[in-house]
Write an enzyme that holds these catalytic residues in place. Structure first.
Site, mmCIF file in Angstrom:
data_model
loop_
_atom_site.group_PDB
_atom_site.id
_atom_site.type_symbol
_atom_site.label_atom_id
_atom_site.label_comp_id
_atom_site.label_asym_id
_atom_site.label_seq_id
_atom_site.Cartn_x
_atom_site.Cartn_y
_atom_site.Cartn_z
ATOM 1 N N TRP A 148 0.846 -1.207 0.000
ATOM 2 C CA TRP A 148 0.000 0.000 0.000
ATOM 3 C C TRP A 148 0.871 1.242 0.000
ATOM 4 O O TRP A 148 2.077 1.142 0.294
ATOM 5 C CB TRP A 148 -0.926 0.013 1.229
ATOM 6 C CG TRP A 148 -2.216 0.721 0.935
ATOM 7 C CD1 TRP A 148 -2.611 1.937 1.381
ATOM 8 C CD2 TRP A 148 -3.261 0.232 0.083
ATOM 9 N NE1 TRP A 148 -3.848 2.247 0.853
ATOM 10 C CE2 TRP A 148 -4.256 1.222 0.057
ATOM 11 C CE3 TRP A 148 -3.456 -0.927 -0.671
ATOM 12 C CZ2 TRP A 148 -5.426 1.089 -0.698
ATOM 13 C CZ3 TRP A 148 -4.618 -1.064 -1.420
ATOM 14 C CH2 TRP A 148 -5.587 -0.052 -1.421
ATOM 15 N N ASP A 204 0.067 10.963 -0.363
ATOM 16 C CA ASP A 204 -1.017 11.946 -0.340
ATOM 17 C C ASP A 204 -2.347 11.267 -0.017
ATOM 18 O O ASP A 204 -2.420 10.041 0.106
ATOM 19 C CB ASP A 204 -1.104 12.663 -1.687
ATOM 20 C CG ASP A 204 -1.614 11.757 -2.802
ATOM 21 O OD1 ASP A 204 -1.318 10.539 -2.779
ATOM 22 O OD2 ASP A 204 -2.323 12.252 -3.696
ATOM 23 N N GLU A 207 -3.366 8.376 -1.989
ATOM 24 C CA GLU A 207 -2.568 7.163 -1.751
ATOM 25 C C GLU A 207 -1.683 6.799 -2.935
ATOM 26 O O GLU A 207 -1.340 5.636 -3.135
ATOM 27 C CB GLU A 207 -3.484 5.972 -1.423
ATOM 28 C CG GLU A 207 -4.632 6.330 -0.526
ATOM 29 C CD GLU A 207 -5.370 5.122 0.031
ATOM 30 O OE1 GLU A 207 -6.204 4.575 -0.677
ATOM 31 O OE2 GLU A 207 -5.084 4.737 1.174
ATOM 32 N N GLU A 208 -1.342 7.766 -3.734
ATOM 33 C CA GLU A 208 -0.591 7.489 -4.964
ATOM 34 C C GLU A 208 0.759 8.153 -5.008
ATOM 35 O O GLU A 208 1.680 7.648 -5.646
ATOM 36 C CB GLU A 208 -1.399 8.001 -6.171
ATOM 37 C CG GLU A 208 -2.719 7.305 -6.360
ATOM 38 C CD GLU A 208 -3.549 7.942 -7.452
ATOM 39 O OE1 GLU A 208 -3.387 9.148 -7.704
ATOM 40 O OE2 GLU A 208 -4.373 7.225 -8.054
ATOM 41 N N GLU A 431 -18.706 6.378 -4.940
ATOM 42 C CA GLU A 431 -17.511 7.224 -4.920
ATOM 43 C C GLU A 431 -17.505 8.182 -6.110
ATOM 44 O O GLU A 431 -17.236 9.371 -5.975
ATOM 45 C CB GLU A 431 -16.264 6.335 -4.956
ATOM 46 C CG GLU A 431 -14.946 7.075 -4.925
ATOM 47 C CD GLU A 431 -13.772 6.130 -5.056
ATOM 48 O OE1 GLU A 431 -13.555 5.591 -6.170
ATOM 49 O OE2 GLU A 431 -13.074 5.887 -4.048
HETATM 50 C C1 NOJ Z 1 -6.070 2.544 -4.359
HETATM 51 C C2 NOJ Z 1 -6.213 3.914 -3.814
HETATM 52 O O1 NOJ Z 1 -7.147 3.912 -2.800
HETATM 53 C C3 NOJ Z 1 -6.604 4.888 -4.872
HETATM 54 O O2 NOJ Z 1 -6.656 6.178 -4.352
HETATM 55 C C4 NOJ Z 1 -5.615 4.840 -5.969
HETATM 56 O O3 NOJ Z 1 -5.969 5.745 -6.981
HETATM 57 C C5 NOJ Z 1 -5.521 3.427 -6.501
HETATM 58 N N1 NOJ Z 1 -5.163 2.534 -5.451
HETATM 59 C C6 NOJ Z 1 -4.541 3.320 -7.653
HETATM 60 O O4 NOJ Z 1 -3.239 3.568 -7.179
HETATM 61 C C1 NOJ Z 2 -9.407 5.880 -2.329
HETATM 62 C C2 NOJ Z 2 -9.178 7.307 -2.037
HETATM 63 O O1 NOJ Z 2 -8.244 7.809 -2.970
HETATM 64 C C3 NOJ Z 2 -8.681 7.509 -0.630
HETATM 65 O O2 NOJ Z 2 -8.588 8.870 -0.362
HETATM 66 C C4 NOJ Z 2 -9.614 6.866 0.360
HETATM 67 O O3 NOJ Z 2 -9.066 6.963 1.644
HETATM 68 C C5 NOJ Z 2 -9.863 5.416 0.019
HETATM 69 N N1 NOJ Z 2 -10.238 5.273 -1.357
HETATM 70 C C6 NOJ Z 2 -10.961 4.825 0.880
HETATM 71 O O4 NOJ Z 2 -12.154 5.505 0.683
#
Ligand code: NOJ
Ligand code: NOJ
Length: 615
Positions: A148, A204, A207-208, A431
């Protein structure tokens, strides 16, 4: 004919005006929609919280599940960020009068006290607080071992902010000692983490991106300012809060002269225009703030300039926005280059755009004036073409100030109305919604979408959280420095945390030679929590970064408890959901004693090979 038609037209115009002016009619419709959807959204969030949330059986008490969705995407986890933002909403709802929410707040308090102590792939809680940077956990509060984007450093700040709102309510309601003995120890750990690590990069909110994130820094600053004031009120010490001016100094560096570059110290080929910046400013909204505050409030000129540039990028990014002129609300997503789940607009960011504008209007009205400068001029031009660079003081209903307030409020309403257009009839919030068709997609019943709808509704209804003291934030120093304060970490036992002690951990690198086909993956699993305790969902993924034709190396780094003996095996994950393939051997290792150097295994796959499912 011509004459008759215009008479008919005039008469119908008069009739409609005598009922209600068209704009009133529209806003009345929007108002009743928002009232109905607000109730659905609040319930939707509660349905995703354990132990009784109807959509999330299996979730532990006080754990907020991101979404009931278990596949594509699998959001059946608890994220620190989503949870804290949801609880901030619930705590504000509670303070605004919904007393039935109190049990949810206490469940969260107890759940988070325990969660702080859970060792995880970001590290242990003791001695250095590293585990607090872990972004997500299983819904029962156990660790998640999968690969992650970690650590994410917004979580501790957001959790502290939510718990500080509750603490202030306790103080104002004669329960200061509860705030001090039960809640403050949780907050103190989180603020220690912020003060110690704010100057280190992290992932950030999406999560990327590994770098420095505006949203994270803005929330970190707020948490430290609010923390110092709460510590004063409680008669305790805030370790780390002394870092606030430096964090505020750093916050200024996200502005590039035209807009806020949401991720810096990173080179990901993006413009940096990102919904991150809107979410940051609404999270630190303070009804008492001055608009020129360096905290970059919604009414700040830089925030407004950024808002225009950012929103305008989405006008051309999504076909559902085509033809909507500047100055009218559009569907808003994370950032223009986004491809995740198709890279679509998000409900929570579209409603955040409305919330941002309601916040700004509230701040100007509270200050009784608005200063338009060169930086913010373009934002206002779209809404009130006669605008010039000057100060507008509040006046009567026809004053320019009042007209500008009406125009910005109408702009806010147009984002809310846009969201309404793409919210399905049953009111459920996913979402995202499709950039071409507007159909909901990605995770269903996203808790954060619900929370964001409620906070937008609060602001539109004139409900503002109490000030967090932005006026008293120390000014940033003239020259920024990347300083750090050593944190003080202790389990919040009064709130239910187990009385953990520091564990000495040793780095163990798992290296195994395993020839794999493209699409096949390798995990290590074993008898300790770090290795998934024989639960395949929690096994540790290995990486193939060192895999070559000469050496089919898969590798992972773990931190295991000094001195323990471990049983483990490697497992193959196939590409089309075929069963996992376990090694046919029992492996053991003994982690060296505390203070020793780390070790590296030198294993070779022992067991059957896999075959592609050709799916
Ligand atoms: C899962 C993350 O929650 C999401 O924000 C991200 O865009 C995807 N992985 C792809 O990296
Ligand atoms: C993906 C989003 O990018 C992230 O901000 C969020 O925490 C997770 N999904 C879970 O909702």
């Amino acid at each position: 004919m011509h004459f008759t038609q215009s008479i008919v037209g005039l008469v119908s115009l008069l009739i409609s005006q005598s009922v209600a002016a068209p704009s009133d009619l529209r806003s009345r419709d929007l108002t009743s929609f928002i009232a109905a959807e607000r109730a659905i959204a609040l319930q939707g969030a509660l349905d995703n919280i354990g132990p009784n949330g109807s959509a999330v059986p299996g979730a532990g008490a006080g754990f907020v599940v991101a979404s009931p969705s278990k596949v594509n995407p699998d959001y059946f986890y608890t994220w620190s960020r989503d949870s804290a933002l949801t609880l901030k909403m619930l705590i504000d709802e509670f303070i605004f009068g919904n007393t039935a929410l109190l049990p949810y707040i206490w469940d969260y308090v107890h759940a988070q006290a325990k969660l702080q102590t859970v060792s995880n792939p970001s590290g242990t809680f003791l001695p250095q607080g590293l585990g607090l940077g872990e972004p997500k956990f299983q819904v029962d509060g156990t660790r998640f071992n999968g690969a992650w984007g970690r650590p994410q450093r917004d979580g501790p700040a957001l959790r502290a902010i939510a718990l500080m709102s509750f603490s202030n309510w306790l103080i104002n309601n004669d329960q200061k000692s509860t705030a001090k003995t039960i809640i403050w120890p949780i907050i103190a750990n989180d603020l220690s983490y912020v003060g110690q690590y704010w100057n280190q990069t992290g992932f950030d909110l999406w999560e990327e991106t590994l770098g420095s994130s505006f949203f994270t820094i803005q929330n970190q600053h707020r948490s430290l300012v609010e923390g110092a004031q709460l510590a004063d009120a409680l008669g305790v010490t805030c370790t780390g809060c002394d870092q606030a001016p430096e964090v505020l100094c750093f916050l200024q560096s996200f502005w590039n002269g035209e807009f806020i570059v949401s991720n810096i110290n990173v080179n990901n080929g993006r413009t940096g225009l990102d919904g991150n910046s809107i979410l940051g400013s609404i999270a630190i909204f303070d009804i008492n703030a001055y608009c020129d505050s360096p905290t970059i409030q919604p009414c700040n000129s830089k925030a407004l300039a950024n808002f225009k540039v950012l929103i305008d990028t989405f006008r051309t990014t999504y076909s559902i926005n085509s033809g909507i002129p500047e100055g009218q609300g559009v569907a808003v997503g994370r950032y223009a280059e986004d491809t995740y789940q198709g890279g679509n607009p998000w409900y929570l960011i579209t409603t955040a755009a409305a919330e941002f504008l309601y916040d700004a209007v509230a701040q100007w009205k509270a200050r009784h004036n608005l200063i338009v400068d060169e930086t913010s001029l373009a934002f206002f031009k779209d809404l009130y073409p006669a605008v010039t660079v000057r100060q507008y003081n509040s006046g009567n209903a026809n004053s320019p100030f009042a007209q500008i307030m009406n125009a910005v409020t109408a702009y806010a309403d147009s984002f809310a109305a846009l969201a309404e257009k793409y919210i399905p009839a049953d009111g459920h919030l996913a979402e995202q919604f499709n950039r071409d068709t507007g159909v909901p997609l990605s995770a269903n019943d996203l808790t954060w979408s619900y929370a964001a709808f409620v906070t937008m509704s609060q602001r539109r209804a004139g409900q503002y959280p109490a000030s967090w003291g932005s006026r008293d934030a120390a000014a940033p120093p003239g020259t920024c420095a990347g300083t750090s304060t050593q944190g003080v970490y202790a389990p919040a036992t009064a709130a239910g945390a187990p009385n953990v002690t520091a564990t000495c951990q040793i780095e163990v690198v798992f290296n195994v030679n395993a020839t794999t086909y493209y699409g096949e993956n390798i995990y290590v699993i074993g008898n300790t929590d770090d290795l998934g305790a024989w639960n395949i969902d929690n096994s540790l993924p290995l990486g193939a970064g060192g895999y070559t034709a000469e050496r089919p190396l898969w590798s992972a780094t773990a931190y295991l408890n000094a001195g323990e003996s471990v049983n483990y095996v490697y497992v193959r994950q196939e590409n089309c959901n075929q069963p996992y393939i376990y090694e046919t051997v029992n492996r053991t290792l003994t982690v060296p004693a505390c203070g020793s150097a780390g070790i590296t295994t030198n294993d070779a796959w022992t067991g059957p090979l896999g075959t592609s499912g050709n799916c």
